[in-house]
Design an enzyme around this catalytic site. Structure first.
Site, PDB file in Angstrom:
ATOM      1  N   LYS A  60       0.811  -1.281  -0.068  1.00 60.66           N
ATOM      2  CA  LYS A  60      -0.009  -0.068  -0.097  1.00 60.66           C
ATOM      3  C   LYS A  60       0.878   1.212  -0.241  1.00 60.66           C
ATOM      4  O   LYS A  60       1.696   1.431   1.024  1.00 60.66           O
ATOM      5  CB  LYS A  60      -0.838  -0.029   1.179  1.00 60.66           C
ATOM      6  CG  LYS A  60      -1.251   1.409   1.662  1.00 60.66           C
ATOM      7  CD  LYS A  60      -2.160   1.366   2.972  1.00 60.66           C
ATOM      8  CE  LYS A  60      -2.952   2.691   3.399  1.00 60.66           C
ATOM      9  NZ  LYS A  60      -3.661   2.709   4.549  1.00 60.66           N
ATOM     10  N   GLU A  80      -9.137   3.451   2.942  1.00 60.12           N
ATOM     11  CA  GLU A  80      -8.906   3.441   1.799  1.00 60.12           C
ATOM     12  C   GLU A  80      -7.611   2.467   1.219  1.00 60.12           C
ATOM     13  O   GLU A  80      -7.796   1.711   0.193  1.00 60.12           O
ATOM     14  CB  GLU A  80      -8.281   4.670   1.096  1.00 60.12           C
ATOM     15  CG  GLU A  80      -6.786   4.955   1.349  1.00 60.12           C
ATOM     16  CD  GLU A  80      -6.586   5.026   2.861  1.00 60.12           C
ATOM     17  OE1 GLU A  80      -7.515   5.189   3.930  1.00 60.12           O
ATOM     18  OE2 GLU A  80      -5.198   4.927   3.349  1.00 60.12           O
ATOM     19  N   LYS A  84      -9.679  13.236   8.426  1.00 67.05           N
ATOM     20  CA  LYS A  84      -8.895  12.961   9.655  1.00 67.05           C
ATOM     21  C   LYS A  84      -9.054  14.234  10.541  1.00 67.05           C
ATOM     22  O   LYS A  84      -8.905  15.129  10.041  1.00 67.05           O
ATOM     23  CB  LYS A  84      -7.616  12.186   9.344  1.00 67.05           C
ATOM     24  CG  LYS A  84      -7.453  10.832   8.991  1.00 67.05           C
ATOM     25  CD  LYS A  84      -5.851  10.429   8.825  1.00 67.05           C
ATOM     26  CE  LYS A  84      -5.890   9.335   8.154  1.00 67.05           C
ATOM     27  NZ  LYS A  84      -6.270   8.066   9.045  1.00 67.05           N
ATOM     28  N   ASP A 133       2.053   6.795   5.146  1.00 60.46           N
ATOM     29  CA  ASP A 133       1.062   5.893   4.633  1.00 60.46           C
ATOM     30  C   ASP A 133       1.501   5.278   3.508  1.00 60.46           C
ATOM     31  O   ASP A 133       0.698   4.311   2.933  1.00 60.46           O
ATOM     32  CB  ASP A 133      -0.293   6.619   4.564  1.00 60.46           C
ATOM     33  CG  ASP A 133      -1.233   5.333   4.862  1.00 60.46           C
ATOM     34  OD1 ASP A 133      -1.124   4.404   5.560  1.00 60.46           O
ATOM     35  OD2 ASP A 133      -2.564   5.794   4.707  1.00 60.46           O
ATOM     36  N   ARG A 182      -7.311  -0.757   2.065  1.00 64.30           N
ATOM     37  CA  ARG A 182      -7.824  -2.144   1.732  1.00 64.30           C
ATOM     38  C   ARG A 182      -8.330  -2.168   0.192  1.00 64.30           C
ATOM     39  O   ARG A 182      -8.325  -3.010  -0.387  1.00 64.30           O
ATOM     40  CB  ARG A 182      -8.879  -2.576   2.828  1.00 64.30           C
ATOM     41  CG  ARG A 182     -10.044  -1.856   2.788  1.00 64.30           C
ATOM     42  CD  ARG A 182     -10.987  -1.945   4.150  1.00 64.30           C
ATOM     43  NE  ARG A 182     -10.197  -1.483   5.354  1.00 64.30           N
ATOM     44  CZ  ARG A 182     -10.699  -1.486   6.512  1.00 64.30           C
ATOM     45  NH1 ARG A 182     -11.815  -2.179   6.808  1.00 64.30           N
ATOM     46  NH2 ARG A 182     -10.122  -0.957   7.303  1.00 64.30           N
ATOM     47  N   ASP A 201     -11.728   7.025   4.645  1.00 62.49           N
ATOM     48  CA  ASP A 201     -10.619   6.729   5.313  1.00 62.49           C
ATOM     49  C   ASP A 201     -10.090   5.403   5.379  1.00 62.49           C
ATOM     50  O   ASP A 201      -9.072   5.183   5.726  1.00 62.49           O
ATOM     51  CB  ASP A 201     -10.535   7.586   6.668  1.00 62.49           C
ATOM     52  CG  ASP A 201      -9.365   7.613   7.499  1.00 62.49           C
ATOM     53  OD1 ASP A 201      -8.196   7.660   6.548  1.00 62.49           O
ATOM     54  OD2 ASP A 201      -9.145   7.920   8.608  1.00 62.49           O
ATOM     55  N   ASP A 229      -2.366  10.359   3.314  1.00 64.19           N
ATOM     56  CA  ASP A 229      -3.911   9.758   3.595  1.00 64.19           C
ATOM     57  C   ASP A 229      -4.412  11.010   4.688  1.00 64.19           C
ATOM     58  O   ASP A 229      -4.207  10.990   5.863  1.00 64.19           O
ATOM     59  CB  ASP A 229      -3.626   8.664   4.373  1.00 64.19           C
ATOM     60  CG  ASP A 229      -5.079   7.967   4.721  1.00 64.19           C
ATOM     61  OD1 ASP A 229      -6.223   8.575   4.218  1.00 64.19           O
ATOM     62  OD2 ASP A 229      -5.154   6.830   5.523  1.00 64.19           O
TER      63      ASP A 229
END
Ligand code: BES
Ligand code: MN
Ligand code: ZN
Length: 480
Positions: free
Chosen positions: A243, A327, A255, A266, A329, A325, A248
């Site tokens: 990933k 995201e 967030k 991230d 997966r 958020d 993010d």
């Protein structure tokens, strides 16, 4: 930096000497001043240079203790101007099998992130020579150590490369510039090729997860595919998926502001994939390794994907988005589905800074370990500390599958408060099926906000050492 193996100390530079707890004897120093407690240290001046005594505690001595002690020693001596450092093992022949771990700690301890500092604030000295004193030993043993040290150097080099990219902020590392790093890497290695999918191609070929997550950002998403074909490999490839959310923000489900800056990290799963491919190709390991990086920036905006959207991921499975958020997966679903369909791998890894829940469950030092193969998980769990990237097993299970069942699509992208790391892992499993698969939730250890014995604050390169060592072990056993 050069590494020299020597049977005796050359008298040059500064020196790290390991001390067992309660075994320190030196004229003028009381045992109260230095007891040799694990990772404590004492600096001593000699006419020829400085000695840093580093405590290693009492037996049993673990490989990781040596790595930390050597790394701490080198990092501390570098802070006070050292350039030429000797690690002295002459009093500890039992530790010789761990010389490579010590060299690894030393190299990781020597990395600094200073690109944006003023010239005068940068450290002037670098680790130029690292010497290892072995004492009198047989030449055959010396050769074994030399080989292990060379391997450790290649791997540590790759870890520092990952840290250097990881520490760069999101205004420098975007999906596009990350893909340029992969292209640059592939240009340096004969057995390595790379393919970068841009937004148009992703849209055309059905990568509805990655394109949706990337929609809110002016920095368009990329899928980066690295293909390494080692000499003499004829078994099914190993697939490593990462990933790489270059930032993010959470997207529309934005967030809170505090610590949001840390979300530049991230991307560390994807960066680790670069490092694994780098190390494996440097070492010339005889296997086929495919690395896939799902790169996007998760931003709010007029084009952003929203809660309630239903996406079609690569291969057709649908996802109901309930929180933008969650995201990671979603982008991994595309990458896993594509990698498995296209390359028919015999073993799949994925690495992702996937859930805050994983940190709540097991803290910052260990990564969450999930797998559909108990034997692989158990092996990795037991060896992970030795390898330098500690893991702890967490469960998959029907209860988590149920939690992400959607009323309107195949799955929803969040499963409620309970077992957040586990529902995220269960989500990924839907795109993996029965292929042997290991998922590492590296949300905790991918970066550190407190200094570590051999690491400064920032990106850690977590996962590179673990997966390289594991692949080397499987090759040694001829089971790959
Ligand atoms: N990248 C984050 C996970 C994360 C958070 C890693 C903090 C390291 C530190 C991930 O994309 C995320 O936001 N996950 C959410 C999932 C939730 C909305 C179900 C989380 O963990 O809060
Ligand atoms: Mn997120
Ligand atoms: Zn994320």
């Amino acid at each position: 930096m050069n590494v020299h193996l020597q049977k005796a100390f050359s008298g040059r530079g500064d020196k790290v000497v390991f001390v067992e707890e309660g075994k320190f004897q030196k004229e003028g120093v009381s045992t109260q001043e230095f007891e040799g407690k694990k990772l404590s240290s004492l600096l001593w001046r000699e006419p020829w240079g400085r000695i840093l005594y580093v405590g290693i505690g009492g037996p049993p001595f673990r490989r990781d203790t040596l790595r930390k002690a050597a790394g701490l020693g080198v990092k501390s001596l570098l802070k006070i101007g050292a350039r030429d450092i000797t690690l002295d093992f002459s009093n500890y022949p039992d530790f010789l099998p761990h010389v490579d771990a010590a060299v690894e700690g030393a190299m990781l301890g020597s990395y600094r992130f200073e690109e944006f500092k003023e010239e005068k604030a940068k450290r002037k000295n670098n680790l130029e020579e690292l010497r290892v004193v072995t004492g009198e030993i047989a030449d055959s043993l010396l050769q074994d150590i030399e080989k292990a040290v060379r391997q450790a150097q290649e791997i540590a080099h790759a870890v520092n490369y990952v840290r250097a990219i990881g520490n760069m902020p999101a205004n420098y590392i975007t999906p596009e510039t990350l893909s340029q790093k992969a292209v640059e890497l592939a240009g340096k290695r004969k057995a390595l090729s790379v393919e970068v999918f841009d937004k148009e191609r992703l849209e055309k070929e059905g990568f509805g997860g990655l394109t949706s997550v990337g929609k809110g950002s002016a920095n368009e998403p990329r899928l980066i595919v690295l293909d390494y074909r080692g000499e003499g490999c004829n078994s099914r490839p190993v697939l490593v998926v990462g990933k790489a959310i270059t930032f993010d923000s959470g997207g529309i489900s934005i967030k809170p502001g505090e610590h949001m800056d840390e979300m530049k990290y991230d991307k560390m799963g994807g960066c680790a994939v670069l490092g694994i491919v780098d190390a494996v190709s440097r070492l010339g390991l005889p296997l086929r390794l495919v690395g896939i990086i799902a790169a996007a920036e998760n931003m709010p905006g007029g084009h952003a994907y929203r809660p309630g959207d239903i996406l079609r991921t690569y291969g057709g499975k649908t996802v109901e988005v309930l929180n933008t958020d969650a995201e990671g997966r979603i982008v991994l679903a595309d990458a896993l589905a594509y990698g498995i369909e296209k390359f028919n791998p015999g073993l799949v890894f994925d690495l992702a800074t996937l859930t805050g829940a994983c940190i709540v469950a097991i803290g910052k030092q260990k990564a969450g370990l999930f797998s559909n193969r108990e034997d692989i998980a158990e092996f990795l769990w037991k060896k992970s500390e030795d390898y330098g990237d500690p893991l702890w097993p967490l469960p998959l299970g029907e209860e988590f599958d149920e939690a992400i069942t959607s009323d309107v699509a195949v799955v929803k992208n969040v499963g409620g408060r309970e077992g957040g790391a586990c529902t995220a892992a269960s989500f990924l499993r839907k795109w993996v099926g029965d292929v042997p698969w290991v998922h590492l939730d590296i949300a905790g250890p991918a970066w550190i906000t407190k200094e570590y014995p051999y690491l400064e604050k920032g990106a850690t390169g977590f996962g590179v050492r673990l997966i390289c060592r594991y692949l080397m072990k499987r090759l040694e056993e001829k089971s790959l």
